[in-house]
Motif scaffolding. Structure first.
Motif, PDB file in Angstrom:
ATOM      1  N   SER A  38      -5.397  -0.845   7.526  1.00 18.54           N
ATOM      2  CA  SER A  38      -6.773  -1.247   7.779  1.00 18.54           C
ATOM      3  C   SER A  38      -6.930  -2.717   7.414  1.00 18.54           C
ATOM      4  CB  SER A  38      -7.749  -0.390   6.963  1.00 18.54           C
ATOM      5  OG  SER A  38      -7.496  -0.524   5.568  1.00 18.54           O
ATOM      6  N   GLY A  39      -8.021  -3.326   7.880  1.00 16.48           N
ATOM      7  CA  GLY A  39      -8.239  -4.737   7.612  1.00 16.48           C
ATOM      8  C   GLY A  39      -7.151  -5.596   8.229  1.00 16.48           C
ATOM      9  N   ILE A  40      -6.627  -6.540   7.458  1.00 15.08           N
ATOM     10  CA  ILE A  40      -5.599  -7.442   7.994  1.00 15.08           C
ATOM     11  C   ILE A  40      -4.280  -6.715   8.258  1.00 15.08           C
ATOM     12  CG2 ILE A  40      -6.615  -9.428   6.826  1.00 15.08           C
ATOM     13  CD1 ILE A  40      -4.320  -9.284   4.810  1.00 15.08           C
ATOM     14  N   TYR A  41      -4.123  -5.525   7.676  1.00 14.52           N
ATOM     15  CA  TYR A  41      -2.863  -4.793   7.825  1.00 14.52           C
ATOM     16  C   TYR A  41      -2.807  -3.945   9.092  1.00 14.52           C
ATOM     17  CZ  TYR A  41      -2.342  -6.125   2.948  1.00 14.52           C
ATOM     18  OH  TYR A  41      -2.250  -6.850   1.774  1.00 14.52           O
ATOM     19  N   ALA A  42      -3.910  -3.832   9.811  1.00 16.98           N
ATOM     20  CA  ALA A  42      -3.954  -3.009  11.025  1.00 16.98           C
ATOM     21  C   ALA A  42      -2.976  -3.553  12.064  1.00 16.98           C
ATOM     22  CB  ALA A  42      -5.367  -2.983  11.591  1.00 16.98           C
ATOM     23  N   GLY A  43      -2.031  -2.721  12.469  1.00 14.55           N
ATOM     24  CA  GLY A  43      -1.060  -3.111  13.480  1.00 14.55           C
ATOM     25  C   GLY A  43       0.015  -4.065  13.004  1.00 14.55           C
ATOM     26  N   MET A  44       0.034  -4.368  11.707  1.00 12.35           N
ATOM     27  CA  MET A  44       1.022  -5.306  11.165  1.00 12.35           C
ATOM     28  C   MET A  44       2.359  -4.613  10.956  1.00 12.35           C
ATOM     29  SD  MET A  44       0.714  -7.582   7.646  1.00 12.35           S
ATOM     30  CE  MET A  44      -0.827  -8.355   8.152  1.00 12.35           C
ATOM     31  N   SER A  45       3.451  -5.321  11.191  1.00 15.36           N
ATOM     32  CA  SER A  45       4.780  -4.757  10.982  1.00 15.36           C
ATOM     33  C   SER A  45       5.061  -4.590   9.493  1.00 15.36           C
ATOM     34  CB  SER A  45       5.853  -5.663  11.603  1.00 15.36           C
ATOM     35  OG  SER A  45       5.949  -6.880  10.889  1.00 15.36           O
ATOM     36  N   ALA A  46       5.978  -3.694   9.178  1.00 17.57           N
ATOM     37  CA  ALA A  46       6.315  -3.437   7.776  1.00 17.57           C
ATOM     38  C   ALA A  46       6.866  -4.686   7.101  1.00 17.57           C
ATOM     39  CB  ALA A  46       7.331  -2.298   7.687  1.00 17.57           C
ATOM     40  N   ASN A  47       7.620  -5.497   7.842  1.00 18.96           N
ATOM     41  CA  ASN A  47       8.198  -6.706   7.266  1.00 18.96           C
ATOM     42  C   ASN A  47       7.118  -7.714   6.886  1.00 18.96           C
ATOM     43  OD1 ASN A  47      10.771  -8.034   6.601  1.00 18.96           O
ATOM     44  ND2 ASN A  47      10.101  -9.570   8.074  1.00 18.96           N
ATOM     45  N   ASP A  48       6.078  -7.829   7.750  1.00 18.04           N
ATOM     46  CA  ASP A  48       4.981  -8.741   7.427  1.00 18.04           C
ATOM     47  C   ASP A  48       4.180  -8.230   6.230  1.00 18.04           C
ATOM     48  OD1 ASP A  48       5.556 -10.570   9.407  1.00 18.04           O
ATOM     49  OD2 ASP A  48       4.367  -9.528  10.923  1.00 18.04           O
ATOM     50  N   LYS A  49       4.017  -6.903   6.145  1.00 17.43           N
ATOM     51  CA  LYS A  49       3.314  -6.327   4.988  1.00 17.43           C
ATOM     52  C   LYS A  49       4.083  -6.603   3.702  1.00 17.43           C
ATOM     53  CE  LYS A  49       1.230  -2.506   7.596  1.00 17.43           C
ATOM     54  NZ  LYS A  49       1.219  -1.042   7.813  1.00 17.43           N
ATOM     55  N   ALA A  50       5.406  -6.583   3.796  1.00 16.93           N
ATOM     56  CA  ALA A  50       6.229  -6.836   2.608  1.00 16.93           C
ATOM     57  C   ALA A  50       5.975  -8.229   2.045  1.00 16.93           C
ATOM     58  CB  ALA A  50       7.706  -6.672   2.950  1.00 16.93           C
ATOM     59  N   ALA A  51       5.665  -9.193   2.927  1.00 17.54           N
ATOM     60  CA  ALA A  51       5.383 -10.551   2.459  1.00 17.54           C
ATOM     61  C   ALA A  51       4.151 -10.564   1.558  1.00 17.54           C
ATOM     62  CB  ALA A  51       5.179 -11.481   3.657  1.00 17.54           C
ATOM     63  N   TYR A  52       3.139  -9.758   1.902  1.00 12.82           N
ATOM     64  CA  TYR A  52       1.939  -9.670   1.063  1.00 12.82           C
ATOM     65  C   TYR A  52       2.259  -8.939  -0.246  1.00 12.82           C
ATOM     66  CZ  TYR A  52      -0.842 -11.317   5.000  1.00 12.82           C
ATOM     67  OH  TYR A  52      -1.365 -12.084   6.016  1.00 12.82           O
ATOM     68  N   ALA A  53       3.107  -7.899  -0.165  1.00 12.93           N
ATOM     69  CA  ALA A  53       3.507  -7.180  -1.377  1.00 12.93           C
ATOM     70  C   ALA A  53       4.236  -8.112  -2.339  1.00 12.93           C
ATOM     71  CB  ALA A  53       4.391  -5.994  -1.014  1.00 12.93           C
ATOM     72  N   CYS A  54       4.996  -9.050  -1.784  1.00 15.40           N
ATOM     73  CA  CYS A  54       5.759  -9.977  -2.629  1.00 15.40           C
ATOM     74  C   CYS A  54       4.846 -10.912  -3.412  1.00 15.40           C
ATOM     75  CB  CYS A  54       6.739 -10.779  -1.776  1.00 15.40           C
ATOM     76  SG  CYS A  54       8.169  -9.814  -1.218  1.00 15.40           S
ATOM     77  N   GLU A  55       3.646 -11.218  -2.863  1.00 18.40           N
ATOM     78  CA  GLU A  55       2.686 -12.011  -3.640  1.00 18.40           C
ATOM     79  C   GLU A  55       2.254 -11.236  -4.877  1.00 18.40           C
ATOM     80  OE1 GLU A  55       0.242 -14.873  -5.075  1.00 18.40           O
ATOM     81  OE2 GLU A  55       1.664 -15.067  -3.409  1.00 18.40           O
ATOM     82  N   GLY A  56       2.121  -9.899  -4.724  1.00 16.75           N
ATOM     83  CA  GLY A  56       1.824  -9.055  -5.876  1.00 16.75           C
ATOM     84  C   GLY A  56       2.935  -9.097  -6.907  1.00 16.75           C
ATOM     85  N   VAL A  57       4.173  -9.219  -6.433  1.00 19.05           N
ATOM     86  CA  VAL A  57       5.324  -9.340  -7.334  1.00 19.05           C
ATOM     87  C   VAL A  57       5.232 -10.643  -8.132  1.00 19.05           C
ATOM     88  CG1 VAL A  57       7.835  -9.659  -7.423  1.00 19.05           C
ATOM     89  CG2 VAL A  57       6.857  -7.891  -5.932  1.00 19.05           C
ATOM     90  N   VAL A  58       4.807 -11.724  -7.464  1.00 15.59           N
ATOM     91  CA  VAL A  58       4.653 -13.012  -8.149  1.00 15.59           C
ATOM     92  C   VAL A  58       3.634 -12.887  -9.282  1.00 15.59           C
ATOM     93  CG1 VAL A  58       3.900 -15.407  -7.911  1.00 15.59           C
ATOM     94  CG2 VAL A  58       5.283 -14.351  -6.112  1.00 15.59           C
ATOM     95  N   VAL A  59       2.496 -12.257  -8.990  1.00 15.86           N
ATOM     96  CA  VAL A  59       1.459 -12.082 -10.009  1.00 15.86           C
ATOM     97  C   VAL A  59       1.969 -11.193 -11.141  1.00 15.86           C
ATOM     98  CG1 VAL A  59      -0.875 -11.199 -10.453  1.00 15.86           C
ATOM     99  CG2 VAL A  59      -0.385 -12.425  -8.325  1.00 15.86           C
ATOM    100  N   ALA A  60       2.743 -10.161 -10.796  1.00 16.46           N
ATOM    101  CA  ALA A  60       3.330  -9.292 -11.824  1.00 16.46           C
ATOM    102  C   ALA A  60       4.211 -10.104 -12.762  1.00 16.46           C
ATOM    103  CB  ALA A  60       4.137  -8.170 -11.170  1.00 16.46           C
ATOM    104  N   GLY A  61       4.987 -11.023 -12.195  1.00 15.79           N
ATOM    105  CA  GLY A  61       5.835 -11.879 -13.019  1.00 15.79           C
ATOM    106  C   GLY A  61       5.028 -12.755 -13.956  1.00 15.79           C
ATOM    107  N   LEU A  62       3.877 -13.230 -13.468  1.00 18.52           N
ATOM    108  CA  LEU A  62       3.020 -14.076 -14.310  1.00 18.52           C
ATOM    109  C   LEU A  62       2.403 -13.267 -15.451  1.00 18.52           C
ATOM    110  CD1 LEU A  62       1.257 -16.222 -11.552  1.00 18.52           C
ATOM    111  CD2 LEU A  62       3.265 -16.802 -12.938  1.00 18.52           C
TER     112      LEU A  62
END
Length: 310
Positions: A38-62
């Motif tokens: 839903s939202g920006i993720y509607a119709g998005m490929s799994a690889n593109d979604k992973a890029a957004y998940a990786c931003e969460g990884v950056v914040v987790a590291g911080l």
């Protein structure tokens, strides 16, 4: 993983024999983001979604850096008063046992290969002499891989009918090339899914540092200090996320390797990290490693995960 390990060693004053690898704990978060539709993720490929998940990884590291600051101000002794061995011990046991299903799943693809890998490690670890006793895991991988080659040449297959080895990707891969980096992308939803996982992995980090300390008979929580190792882990995780990789962690399997090989020199770990970086620029070598039957990984994992719990 290689760069993250070197970052960790710099932060830890070059004293802790830890190799960082991809954390299992974040797999659930990646799966959740991959299923957002839903939202920006509607119709998005799994690889593109992973890029957004990786931003969460950056914040987790911080978040690691914030916890490290708390420990630096409050003091590791006061923090560890709430994390005694009776707490961190079961955490380490649970880490080993929670990884066991993945070992079973991998080994079940071909139990013969898995048992060969496990048997070789046990034999060389108990009865090996000299160098052979130091590298039982490497020998387990090499000998079981050779067995896989022989089985393939004899026309054997996995129980499900699939080929034991597949060299299609190896043949098409080039000798030199850049890793497929992907810069992370910002979205609050993905951050809210991924970042809180850091709470669990920070506790895992405390358990791993306790386990490594017990294995090599040194108190790394005091020297170089838990705050320094947390900073190293956090920076490695944030770096991995920025270039599209999964979160790094002070790998639990590392403790099993230290116990089995009895090689505790941090310089050896740094050499391994440099090799990892070099190999990442050799796609053909990466595909050769990737061609290793999952059953072999399963057989090796039985030993490593068991050592973690032990």
């Amino acid at each position: 993983a290689g760069v993250g390990t070197l970052l960790f060693h710099v932060c830890a004053k070059m004293k802790v024999p830890a190799f960082l690898g991809s954390s299992f704990a974040f797999l659930g978060g990646f799966a959740t983001v991959a299923h957002l539709d839903s939202g920006i993720y509607a119709g998005m490929s799994a690889n593109d979604k992973a890029a957004y998940a990786c931003e969460g990884v950056v914040v987790a590291g911080l978040l690691y850096l914030g916890f490290a600051m708390v420990i630096r101000i409050v003091g590791v002794k006061r923090v560890m008063r709430y994390l005694p061995p009776v707490v961190t011990g079961p955490i380490i046991i649970c880490i080993g046992l929670s990884l066991a299903p993945s070992a079973v799943n991998n080994a079940s693809t071909n139990w013969i290969l898995a048992l060969i890998a496990l048997a070789v490690i046990i034999i060389f670890n108990i009865w090996g002499k000299g160098m052979f006793r130091i590298i039982p895991i490497l020998l387990g991988v090499v000998i079981s891989y050779a067995a896989a080659l022989i089985m393939q040449a004899a026309g054997l297959t996995n129980p499900d009918g699939s080929a034991i080895l597949n060299f299609t990707e190896v043949a098409s891969a080039s000798w030199v090339g850049l890793p497929p980096f992907q810069i992370c992308k910002f979205d609050v939803t993905a951050i809210l899914v991924m970042a809180p996982i850091a709470i669990a992995t920070m506790m895992e980090h405390v358990g791993d540092m306790s386990a490594i300390s017990a294995t090599v008979n040194k108190n790394f929580l005091a020297d170089p200090g838990l705050h320094r190792t947390l900073i190293g882990d956090g920076l490695a995780t944030a770096f991995a996320g920025m270039v599209g990789g999964p979160a790094n962690t002070t790998y639990g399997e590392n403790t099993g390797v230290l116990e089995l090989s009895r090689v505790h020199d941090p310089r050896v770990i740094r050499i391994a990290a440099v090799f990892a970086v070099i190999l990442s620029f050799i796609p053909k070598m990466a595909e050769i490693i990737g061609s290793m039957p999952s059953a072999i990984i399963g057989g090796v994992s039985f030993m490593l995960y068991g050592m973690i719990s032990a």
